[in-house]
Design a protein around this motif. Structure first.
Motif, PDB file in Angstrom:
ATOM      1  N   ALA A 312       0.944  -1.286  -0.062  1.00 47.44           N
ATOM      2  CA  ALA A 312      -0.011   0.073  -0.074  1.00 47.44           C
ATOM      3  C   ALA A 312       0.855   1.173  -0.101  1.00 47.44           C
ATOM      4  CB  ALA A 312      -0.849   0.043   1.271  1.00 47.44           C
ATOM      5  N   ALA A 313       1.884   1.470   0.822  1.00 50.04           N
ATOM      6  CA  ALA A 313       2.678   2.427   0.996  1.00 50.04           C
ATOM      7  C   ALA A 313       3.447   2.659  -0.560  1.00 50.04           C
ATOM      8  CB  ALA A 313       3.956   2.151   1.934  1.00 50.04           C
ATOM      9  N   LEU A 314       4.100   1.523  -1.152  1.00 49.51           N
ATOM     10  CA  LEU A 314       4.667   1.538  -2.480  1.00 49.51           C
ATOM     11  C   LEU A 314       3.629   2.294  -3.373  1.00 49.51           C
ATOM     12  CD1 LEU A 314       7.105   1.013  -3.906  1.00 49.51           C
ATOM     13  CD2 LEU A 314       6.188  -1.177  -4.403  1.00 49.51           C
ATOM     14  N   ALA A 315       2.441   1.673  -3.517  1.00 44.69           N
ATOM     15  CA  ALA A 315       1.316   2.369  -4.353  1.00 44.69           C
ATOM     16  C   ALA A 315       1.134   3.772  -4.093  1.00 44.69           C
ATOM     17  CB  ALA A 315      -0.055   1.529  -4.176  1.00 44.69           C
ATOM     18  N   HIS A 316       1.000   4.177  -2.737  1.00 45.52           N
ATOM     19  CA  HIS A 316       0.906   5.490  -2.441  1.00 45.52           C
ATOM     20  C   HIS A 316       1.975   6.309  -2.914  1.00 45.52           C
ATOM     21  CE1 HIS A 316      -0.446   8.912  -0.220  1.00 45.52           C
ATOM     22  NE2 HIS A 316       0.864   9.270   0.225  1.00 45.52           N
ATOM     23  N   ALA A 317       3.150   5.927  -2.960  1.00 42.67           N
ATOM     24  CA  ALA A 317       4.386   6.990  -3.461  1.00 42.67           C
ATOM     25  C   ALA A 317       4.291   6.865  -4.796  1.00 42.67           C
ATOM     26  CB  ALA A 317       5.920   6.032  -2.744  1.00 42.67           C
ATOM     27  N   ARG A 318       3.977   5.662  -5.368  1.00 46.90           N
ATOM     28  CA  ARG A 318       4.051   5.691  -7.119  1.00 46.90           C
ATOM     29  C   ARG A 318       3.063   6.654  -7.494  1.00 46.90           C
ATOM     30  NH1 ARG A 318       4.856  -0.693  -7.797  1.00 46.90           N
ATOM     31  NH2 ARG A 318       7.154  -0.734  -8.435  1.00 46.90           N
ATOM     32  N   GLY A 319       1.803   6.552  -6.823  1.00 50.32           N
ATOM     33  CA  GLY A 319       0.775   7.599  -7.087  1.00 50.32           C
ATOM     34  C   GLY A 319       1.176   9.016  -6.926  1.00 50.32           C
ATOM     35  N   LEU A 320       1.908   9.520  -5.936  1.00 48.87           N
ATOM     36  CA  LEU A 320       2.366  10.645  -5.863  1.00 48.87           C
ATOM     37  C   LEU A 320       3.568  11.080  -6.901  1.00 48.87           C
ATOM     38  CD1 LEU A 320       2.535  11.145  -1.981  1.00 48.87           C
ATOM     39  CD2 LEU A 320       0.890  12.306  -3.670  1.00 48.87           C
TER      40      LEU A 320
END
Length: 416
Positions: A312-320
């Motif tokens: 989830a953290a990886l997906a959030h960072a990629r989204g930003l």
């Protein structure tokens, strides 16, 4: 830094096999007169997300005009963060004053040998929160449990409302051998003072275990109330919730605060004020984004401890950012190292070891991963990994990262 002896003295001197003593903690509460000055308590338990739940509960209570003391743990950059009034950490002078009051009362107790154990640090901070509430005239306390359970000081203090986050296999073999056993143990912070337990959705087995524990602890008076974050119209709306997996914890905190306000005979905050306060909540190490001092890059810090949280953290960072240059990962062996490894496949990773003696870092890691000690995490070493760095792992580690990047951790939200 204020003297912190009373918080840690008895724990540091504990003997092998000795446990925390609720009887001794009760004696300390009595010596301080806190059993006669009863501030309503909202207690928070669960396997993950307790700090987020507690923070959002405190923010919603404060927004209503209710003076609120919040106790969370562990801290990130300073022990002052363990005790807050209306979203802001106590000052060094206030913490020193609380420590002195605790020490004077502790020294008035009979020797530890006359009790069944010692005063535990987490319990001492809970008691310090009650003391700070009395000293400052706060109307309510929000207290985050340690592991929770009938041996937790939160049970001794007696929460009027319990907020229960999602329960999973954290502390297997410690609080119980199955997830329902863990849930039952956590629910046993409830007692004769408890009037409500507000929970995120649980499995049917966990719901049954919580129901049985509540019946036992409250004389079959209290039934669990479930808040469904995905139900339309549930507060706060998605744009006011914390990012990632913490979103549900934010919903739980606001629901528990609303329940507490009702029991106190107080009104919820006006919507415009609640929007302002919740919109200003900042959660360190929960997908928090920071500049790297002296450099052009950024770092996102998250206390993910399993594969789901890492993904989830990886997906959030990629989204930003559109991508991630490097991941700093610190997971002791008892965390979900294998799950994190799977989630980070194909990503450059540096595994970080902490110096704490009770944490083990012997799990075999992929050969392509780098390895460093926590003391090597500095602004320069972070910047050398790229402009988009993701730091993940146990709070012992994420606190170090926040310190390295000089993150602001004293204020979680503003009352207005």
């Amino acid at each position: 830094m204020p003297r912190l002896d009373p918080f840690f003295t008895e724990w540091s001197a504990r003997r092998p096999g000795q446990h925390r003593s609720l009887k001794r903690a009760a004696a300390l509460v009595h010596e301080l007169g806190l059993d006669r000055h009863k501030v309503p308590v909202l207690g928070v338990v669960g396997s993950k997300g307790k700090g987020t739940t507690a923070t959002y509960a405190a923010a919603a209570l404060t927004a209503s005009g209710t003076g609120t003391v919040l106790v969370t743990g562990p801290s990130f950059r300073s022990y002052r963060e363990r005790v807050r009034r209306d979203g802001t950490s106590v000052t060094e002078q206030e913490l020193a004053g609380l420590a002195s009051e605790l020490e004077e009362a502790r020294r008035s107790l009979p020797p530890v040998s006359e009790f069944d154990g010692y005063l535990a640090p987490s319990g001492m901070f809970l008691i310090a929160g009650l003391l700070h509430a009395r000293n400052t005239g706060a109307q309510v306390c929000v207290l985050e449990a340690g592991m929770g359970g009938h041996r937790d000081e939160l049970r001794l203090i007696g929460p009027q409302v319990v907020a229960m986050g999602k329960v999973f296999g954290e502390h297997l073999g410690v609080l119980g051998d199955t997830v329902p056993e863990i849930a039952r143990e956590k629910a046993l912070v409830a007692g004769v003072h408890t009037q409500a337990l507000v929970s995120l959705p649980q499995t049917s087995e966990v719901e049954d275990a919580v129901g049985d524990a509540l019946a036992e602890a409250t004389g079959d008076v209290v039934r669990a109330e479930t808040v469904e974050p995905d139900t339309e119209g549930v507060w706060p709306p998605p744009d006011l919730r914390p990012p990632g997996l913490s979103a549900a914890s934010g919903v739980l905190g606001v629901a528990a605060a609303d329940r507490m306000l009702g029991l106190m005979g107080r009104q919820s905050a006006p919507e415009d004020r609640l929007i302002r306060v919740l919109g200003g909540v900042r959660l360190p190490a929960r997908l928090s984004r920071h500049a790297v001092p002296g450099h052009t890059g950024e770092i996102i810090v998250d206390s993910a401890i399993n594969g789901e949280g890492v993904a989830a953290a990886l997906a959030h960072a990629r989204g930003l950012w559109g991508g991630v240059d490097h991941v700093l990962l610190c997971l002791p062996d008892h965390k979900d190292v294998a799950g994190a490894e799977q989630a980070l496949a194909g990503i450059p990773v540096t595994a970080v070891r902490l110096p704490e003696a009770h944490l083990r870092f012997d799990h075999a890691l992929p050969s392509q991963w780098s390895r460093i000690d926590a003391d090597a995490v500095t602004p320069g070493s972070i910047a050398a990994l790229g402009d988009r760095v993701l730091a993940l792992g146990t709070v012992y580690f994420t606190g170090r990262v926040l310190d390295a990047v000089e993150a602001v951790t004293d204020t979680l939200f503003s009352p207005s």
